[in-house]
Design a protein around this motif. Sequence first.
Motif, mmCIF file in Angstrom:
data_model
loop_
_atom_site.group_PDB
_atom_site.id
_atom_site.type_symbol
_atom_site.label_atom_id
_atom_site.label_comp_id
_atom_site.label_asym_id
_atom_site.label_seq_id
_atom_site.Cartn_x
_atom_site.Cartn_y
_atom_site.Cartn_z
ATOM 1 N N PHE A 80 0.803 -1.220 0.000
ATOM 2 C CA PHE A 80 0.000 0.000 0.000
ATOM 3 C C PHE A 80 0.839 1.275 0.000
ATOM 4 N N VAL A 81 2.014 1.231 0.617
ATOM 5 C CA VAL A 81 2.821 2.446 0.760
ATOM 6 C C VAL A 81 3.616 2.751 -0.500
ATOM 7 N N LEU A 82 4.192 1.738 -1.130
ATOM 8 C CA LEU A 82 5.040 1.970 -2.295
ATOM 9 C C LEU A 82 4.322 2.717 -3.426
ATOM 10 N N PRO A 83 3.076 2.368 -3.778
ATOM 11 C CA PRO A 83 2.396 3.158 -4.820
ATOM 12 C C PRO A 83 2.242 4.628 -4.457
ATOM 13 N N MET A 84 1.977 4.920 -3.170
ATOM 14 C CA MET A 84 1.843 6.314 -2.757
ATOM 15 C C MET A 84 3.186 7.033 -2.834
ATOM 16 N N VAL A 85 4.256 6.329 -2.453
ATOM 17 C CA VAL A 85 5.595 6.929 -2.563
ATOM 18 C C VAL A 85 5.908 7.220 -4.024
#
Length: 293
Positions: A26-31
């Motif tokens: 979930f975090v990598l796409p936002m980064v």
Amino acid sequence: MRTDRPARLAVRALVAVVLTAFALFFVLPMVWLVLAATKTPAGLIQDNPLSPGSIAALLDNWRSLMSFQDGTVATWMGNSVLYAALSVVLTLLVSIPAGYALALMKFQGRRLLLIVTLVVMLMPATALVLPIFLEFSYLGLVNTTASVVLPMSFFPFGVYLTYIYFSTSVPAELLDSARLDGCGESATFARVALPLAKPVVALVAFFSFVTNWNNFFLPYVMLPNSDNYPMQVGLTQMLAATPTFNPVVGANAEVQPPELVLATLLSIAPVLLVFLFSQRFLVAGLTAGATKG
């Protein structure tokens, strides 16, 4: 005991691995989304996906985004704020008294209204768009602010949430005491029940804002004029003007991928900000409401 310890450690290690995998998912796409807004179109394709761009590229992307169709992005954002704010106000004016009446008042048709509210809450919102469009078309309200705000002002989930709160958290004896002291039903609601309902008012307002801000299909159908689009619908026009998603527009397209990424970040920023700033107040309100005797 010693044989149980390795098993517990293995379970904890497995849980840690699973949670880490989900966090990365979930975090990598936002980064990537944040970093992509700081790159040039060529850099977005050629550079490492998780490498940062530059402030100069970010500012250039911002200027290009704000100049898209003579500044229509700012208009779309203003429309989104207007639609969401009006819908939240009307939702609170409708949902809180409705939930109070369904929970604590006895009148003919009360059970039927509660059942209808539950049924509408369970129905997909998209299934109601066509009949709502036909109604507003008959009334001549298509392509107006009312065509987007009024349908979203009836928030069945907010009514049901308020109904549950008043049914379980507000003592009926307290309301009866207010009535014995001479308060009418309106005064009892305004002076006694409503101050106790601050936690649920905050929750209904929050969920209503998020629902209205992310609403796409209703304004897409109701608003044929792009000047009245909210940001979520406006993104489809930008998507169609981006060569990556629409090769027909060619290399000299109005919107480049980094600008589209920046527009996406701009569209989700208000929801993130509202969540971050309201989270503490929502939790504090719920805790205060739970500890009142």
